[in-house]
Design a protein around this motif. Structure first.
Motif, short mmCIF file in Angstrom:
data_model
loop_
_atom_site.label_atom_id
_atom_site.label_comp_id
_atom_site.label_asym_id
_atom_site.label_seq_id
_atom_site.Cartn_x
_atom_site.Cartn_y
_atom_site.Cartn_z
N GLY A 41 12.63 -3.25 8.87
CA GLY A 41 12.25 -4.59 9.30
C GLY A 41 11.01 -5.06 8.59
O GLY A 41 10.30 -4.28 7.93
N TYR A 42 10.73 -6.34 8.73
CA TYR A 42 9.64 -6.97 7.98
C TYR A 42 8.26 -6.51 8.47
O TYR A 42 7.41 -6.12 7.68
CB TYR A 42 9.76 -8.48 8.10
CG TYR A 42 8.72 -9.26 7.34
CD1 TYR A 42 8.80 -9.39 5.96
CD2 TYR A 42 7.64 -9.86 8.00
CE1 TYR A 42 7.85 -10.12 5.25
CE2 TYR A 42 6.69 -10.59 7.30
CZ TYR A 42 6.79 -10.71 5.93
OH TYR A 42 5.85 -11.42 5.23
N GLU A 43 8.05 -6.57 9.77
CA GLU A 43 6.72 -6.26 10.30
C GLU A 43 6.35 -4.81 10.09
O GLU A 43 5.16 -4.49 9.92
CB GLU A 43 6.67 -6.61 11.79
CG GLU A 43 6.87 -8.09 12.10
CD GLU A 43 5.79 -8.97 11.47
OE1 GLU A 43 4.68 -8.46 11.22
OE2 GLU A 43 6.07 -10.16 11.20
N ALA A 44 7.34 -3.91 10.13
CA ALA A 44 7.06 -2.48 10.00
C ALA A 44 6.91 -2.04 8.56
O ALA A 44 6.62 -0.87 8.30
CB ALA A 44 8.16 -1.67 10.69
N THR A 45 7.08 -2.95 7.63
CA THR A 45 6.96 -2.62 6.21
C THR A 45 5.68 -3.23 5.66
O THR A 45 5.47 -4.43 5.75
CB THR A 45 8.16 -3.18 5.41
OG1 THR A 45 9.37 -2.61 5.92
CG2 THR A 45 8.03 -2.85 3.94
N THR A 46 4.82 -2.41 5.10
CA THR A 46 3.58 -2.90 4.52
C THR A 46 3.70 -2.96 3.00
O THR A 46 4.57 -2.33 2.40
CB THR A 46 2.40 -1.98 4.89
OG1 THR A 46 2.58 -0.71 4.23
CG2 THR A 46 2.33 -1.75 6.40
N LEU A 47 2.78 -3.70 2.41
CA LEU A 47 2.75 -3.75 0.95
C LEU A 47 2.45 -2.38 0.36
O LEU A 47 2.96 -2.02 -0.70
CB LEU A 47 1.70 -4.77 0.49
CG LEU A 47 2.02 -6.24 0.80
CD1 LEU A 47 0.87 -7.13 0.35
CD2 LEU A 47 3.31 -6.67 0.14
N GLY A 48 1.65 -1.59 1.06
CA GLY A 48 1.38 -0.23 0.62
C GLY A 48 2.63 0.63 0.65
O GLY A 48 2.86 1.43 -0.26
N ASP A 49 3.44 0.47 1.69
CA ASP A 49 4.72 1.20 1.76
C ASP A 49 5.60 0.86 0.56
O ASP A 49 6.23 1.74 -0.04
CB ASP A 49 5.47 0.84 3.04
CG ASP A 49 4.77 1.30 4.30
OD1 ASP A 49 4.03 2.29 4.23
OD2 ASP A 49 4.98 0.65 5.34
N ILE A 50 5.65 -0.43 0.23
CA ILE A 50 6.49 -0.88 -0.87
C ILE A 50 6.00 -0.29 -2.19
O ILE A 50 6.80 0.20 -3.00
CB ILE A 50 6.51 -2.41 -0.92
CG1 ILE A 50 7.25 -2.97 0.30
CG2 ILE A 50 7.16 -2.91 -2.21
CD1 ILE A 50 7.10 -4.47 0.49
N ALA A 51 4.70 -0.33 -2.41
CA ALA A 51 4.14 0.23 -3.64
C ALA A 51 4.43 1.72 -3.74
O ALA A 51 4.81 2.23 -4.80
CB ALA A 51 2.64 -0.03 -3.70
N ASP A 52 4.27 2.42 -2.61
CA ASP A 52 4.53 3.86 -2.62
C ASP A 52 5.98 4.16 -2.93
O ASP A 52 6.30 5.06 -3.71
CB ASP A 52 4.14 4.47 -1.27
CG ASP A 52 2.64 4.46 -1.03
OD1 ASP A 52 1.88 4.29 -2.01
OD2 ASP A 52 2.22 4.63 0.13
N ARG A 53 6.91 3.42 -2.30
CA ARG A 53 8.33 3.65 -2.54
C ARG A 53 8.69 3.37 -4.01
O ARG A 53 9.54 4.04 -4.59
CB ARG A 53 9.17 2.77 -1.63
CG ARG A 53 10.67 2.79 -1.86
CD ARG A 53 11.31 4.14 -1.50
NE ARG A 53 11.29 4.38 -0.06
CZ ARG A 53 12.27 4.05 0.78
NH1 ARG A 53 13.37 3.46 0.31
NH2 ARG A 53 12.18 4.33 2.06
N ALA A 54 8.02 2.37 -4.59
CA ALA A 54 8.31 2.00 -5.98
C ALA A 54 7.60 2.90 -6.98
O ALA A 54 7.86 2.81 -8.19
CB ALA A 54 7.89 0.55 -6.23
N GLY A 55 6.69 3.76 -6.48
CA GLY A 55 5.92 4.60 -7.40
C GLY A 55 4.95 3.80 -8.24
O GLY A 55 4.71 4.13 -9.40
N ALA A 56 4.40 2.75 -7.64
CA ALA A 56 3.51 1.84 -8.38
C ALA A 56 2.13 1.81 -7.72
O ALA A 56 1.98 2.11 -6.53
CB ALA A 56 4.09 0.43 -8.40
#
Length: 211
Positions: free
Chosen positions: A32-47
């Protein structure tokens, strides 16, 4: 070591952006949107986390770009699936089925996207949205539209309305009914595209979309 050429740097930036977009649809679709942070996204992308804000002004804009990319790739895969459609009616049927299929297969992600689009900021004018728009316009033109400038926005509005109807909490409409209405409007035979309950050879989208 010699410095990288501008073309190599550009390709690396493109890949980094693509990884961020893919990570966004994966995580928002899972959590979901609220439970996803920009940091989570960066970590998943390896960026590096700073890359997210470098490419996108905020999480809402990132999500819209990510979903527009997903829609573009899904639609592109449907239109390019062998045998490729020679008839514009088959192409339009595939386009309708591809977008409705996303609403059914990824309800949390698509509901979140629709909610964001309905906010004051509206559509994000990004490369992903422009690619999606080009592909839909081309589909309308191949269908035989005599006024693409009028017919493309109408198709876009009808598809958005159908997606909203599929996702409406508490009162969703069945995909089959919505498909029948859209097919009737455009004079498409039910057997065109991918009728509900059937799967096209090889699936509807590249494996990368479901990672």
């Amino acid at each position: 070591m010699s410095p990288r050429s501008p073309s190599v740097n550009e390709e690396l930036r493109r890949r980094s952006r693509e990884r961020l977009l893919q990570a966004t649809v994966d995580l928002v679709g899972e959590r979901g949107y609220e439970a996803t942070t920009l940091g989570d996204i960066a970590d998943r992308a390896g960026a590096a986390r700073g890359l997210v804000s470098y490419y996108f002004p905020g999480k809402r804009q990132l999500l819209q770009s990510a979903v527009h990319r997903l829609m573009h790739l899904t639609l592109e895969a449907a239109l390019e699936r062998e045998p490729r459609p020679e008839d514009g009616r088959e192409g339009l049927a595939r386009a309708i089925d591809a977008i409705l299929g996303l609403a059914v297969d990824r309800p949390l992600l698509m509901r979140t996207h629709m909610s964001g689009v309905l906010q004051a900021a509206g559509f994000v004018q990004c490369p992903e949205q422009q690619r999606l728009a080009f592909l839909l316009r081309d589909t309308v033109e191949r269908y035989g539209s005599r006024d693409v400038e009028a017919d493309y926005p109408m198709l876009r509005a009808l598809l958005m309305g159908a997606v909203f109807a599929v996702l409406l909490p508490g009162a969703p409409m069945p995909r089959e009914r919505l498909r029948a209405e859209l097919f009737q409007r455009y004079g498409l035979d039910w057997e065109l595209g991918v009728p509900p309950g059937e799967r096209p050879p090889g699936g509807t989208a590249p494996e990368m979309l479901h990672g």
